[in-house]
Write a protein that holds these residues in place. Structure first.
Motif, PDB file in Angstrom:
ATOM      1  N   GLU A 130       0.815  -1.223   0.000  1.00 43.87           N
ATOM      2  CA  GLU A 130       0.000   0.000   0.000  1.00 43.87           C
ATOM      3  C   GLU A 130       0.848   1.274   0.000  1.00 43.87           C
ATOM      4  O   GLU A 130       0.418   2.327   0.464  1.00 43.87           O
ATOM      5  N   ARG A 131       2.078   1.160  -0.437  1.00 52.04           N
ATOM      6  CA  ARG A 131       2.949   2.336  -0.552  1.00 52.04           C
ATOM      7  C   ARG A 131       3.437   2.475  -1.990  1.00 52.04           C
ATOM      8  O   ARG A 131       3.465   1.489  -2.719  1.00 52.04           O
ATOM      9  N   ILE A 132       3.838   3.664  -2.335  1.00 58.80           N
ATOM     10  CA  ILE A 132       4.310   3.902  -3.704  1.00 58.80           C
ATOM     11  C   ILE A 132       5.805   4.180  -3.675  1.00 58.80           C
ATOM     12  O   ILE A 132       6.272   5.076  -2.969  1.00 58.80           O
ATOM     13  N   ILE A 133       6.532   3.382  -4.430  1.00 54.19           N
ATOM     14  CA  ILE A 133       7.994   3.485  -4.416  1.00 54.19           C
ATOM     15  C   ILE A 133       8.500   3.724  -5.832  1.00 54.19           C
ATOM     16  O   ILE A 133       8.091   3.034  -6.765  1.00 54.19           O
ATOM     17  N   THR A 134       9.410   4.683  -5.977  1.00 54.92           N
ATOM     18  CA  THR A 134      10.130   4.842  -7.246  1.00 54.92           C
ATOM     19  C   THR A 134      11.573   4.452  -6.971  1.00 54.92           C
ATOM     20  O   THR A 134      12.217   5.050  -6.104  1.00 54.92           O
ATOM     21  N   PRO A 135      12.079   3.432  -7.654  1.00 49.96           N
ATOM     22  CA  PRO A 135      13.449   3.003  -7.336  1.00 49.96           C
ATOM     23  C   PRO A 135      14.471   4.051  -7.766  1.00 49.96           C
ATOM     24  O   PRO A 135      14.295   4.735  -8.772  1.00 49.96           O
ATOM     25  N   ARG A 136      15.508   4.151  -6.964  1.00 47.29           N
ATOM     26  CA  ARG A 136      16.578   5.104  -7.249  1.00 47.29           C
ATOM     27  C   ARG A 136      17.548   4.523  -8.249  1.00 47.29           C
ATOM     28  O   ARG A 136      18.285   5.237  -8.899  1.00 47.29           O
TER      29      ARG A 136
END
Ligand code: SAH
Length: 250
Positions: free
Chosen positions: A239-245
């Motif tokens: 339920e979280r939004i992640i953009t990979p680095r």
């Protein structure tokens, strides 16, 4: 010209725990606090014994002029904005009026921007880690910017595969802009692209939605909503939004 001081203070998203020490210090030093009514109300426990000048929405120019005049007369004045004063806040307008009045940095009135926690920071924190790579911020308010410019920026940001933060998605009078914005983004991004929406961050009634580009309009969006649309690499996890680095995780 007197020795007044003008602080342009960002109050953060809402709760006092997100007000910086420096902002607190600037407010405590101030004799006059100028701001939009609902922002001033949220800090009224810090305003005892101060002259408080409240205005309603839309009174930005007269609010800024009044604050500058008082500071020119020698008062210590804080002009408050929500989030950060330099991000769609009052700082730019105040500097424009100072320029018009022929203000010079080396004498008289001192001017200082006191940074605050912007709503992009607050919304990103509540959503997980969506802004870990290149992003752009676009306001959908066409009150001061023509819609053709906003639409072009949405188009180019979508083409550039940026994470896109949307401010001012909707108000009572402006309801179609978010529908149009979603259509523009959908030309370049899959309907499965993660979308996070935070309303009333760190305030009463806070709401967080994790959804996708296809379904984002099924949820309530208002004046106090910040929307984050992911890039092609953004993903949803717990339920979280992640953009990979870009780090490789084994
Ligand atoms: N100066 C502010 C931005 C003000 S523009 C900053 O530094 O972030 C106003 C827009 O900010 C609103 O339309 C909404 O998109 C966002 N916003 C303001 N308060 C908010 C809140 N409590 N929660 C989520 N978004 C908010």
């Amino acid at each position: 010209m007197g020795q007044g001081k003008l602080f342009l203070v960002g109050l953060g998203p809402g709760s006092v725990e997100h007000l910086t020490h420096k902002a607190n210090w600037a407010l405590s030093l101030s004799e006059v606090v100028v701001g939009y009514e609902s922002y001033v109300k949220r800090i009224d426990n810090l305003l005892e014994g101060k002259e408080v000048i409240c205005t309603t929405m839309g009174g930005e120019v007269s609010r800024a002029e009044k604050a500058i005049t008082l500071a020119e007369e020698g008062k210590i004045v804080s002009v408050v904005s929500s989030g950060d004063s330099g991000i769609y806040g009052m700082a730019g307008l105040v500097y424009q009026i100072l320029q018009q009045r022929g203000w010079e940095a080396t004498w008289g009135l001192e001017v200082e921007v006191v940074p605050g926690v912007a709503l992009i920071n607050a919304a990103a924190a509540l959503l997980g880690a969506p802004l870990m790579h290149d992003f752009v911020v676009i306001s959908l308010s066409d009150l001061l910017t023509p819609w053709s410019t906003i639409a072009k920026r949405l188009e180019l940001a979508a083409q550039g595969d940026f994470v896109i933060v949307i401010y001012n998605p909707k108000s009572q009078q402006r309801w179609w802009q978010i529908i149009e914005a979603r259509l523009i983004l959908s030309r370049y991004r899959s309907g499965l692209t993660p979308v996070g929406m935070v309303s009333s961050a760190y305030r009463e009634g806070q709401q967080t939605v994790v959804t996708d580009l296809e379904h984002m309009l099924d949820f309530e969006i208002g004046m106090l909503t910040t929307i984050i649309v992911g890039s092609s690499t953004t993903f949803i996890f717990e339920e979280r939004i992640i953009t990979p680095r870009g780090y490789r995780v084994r």
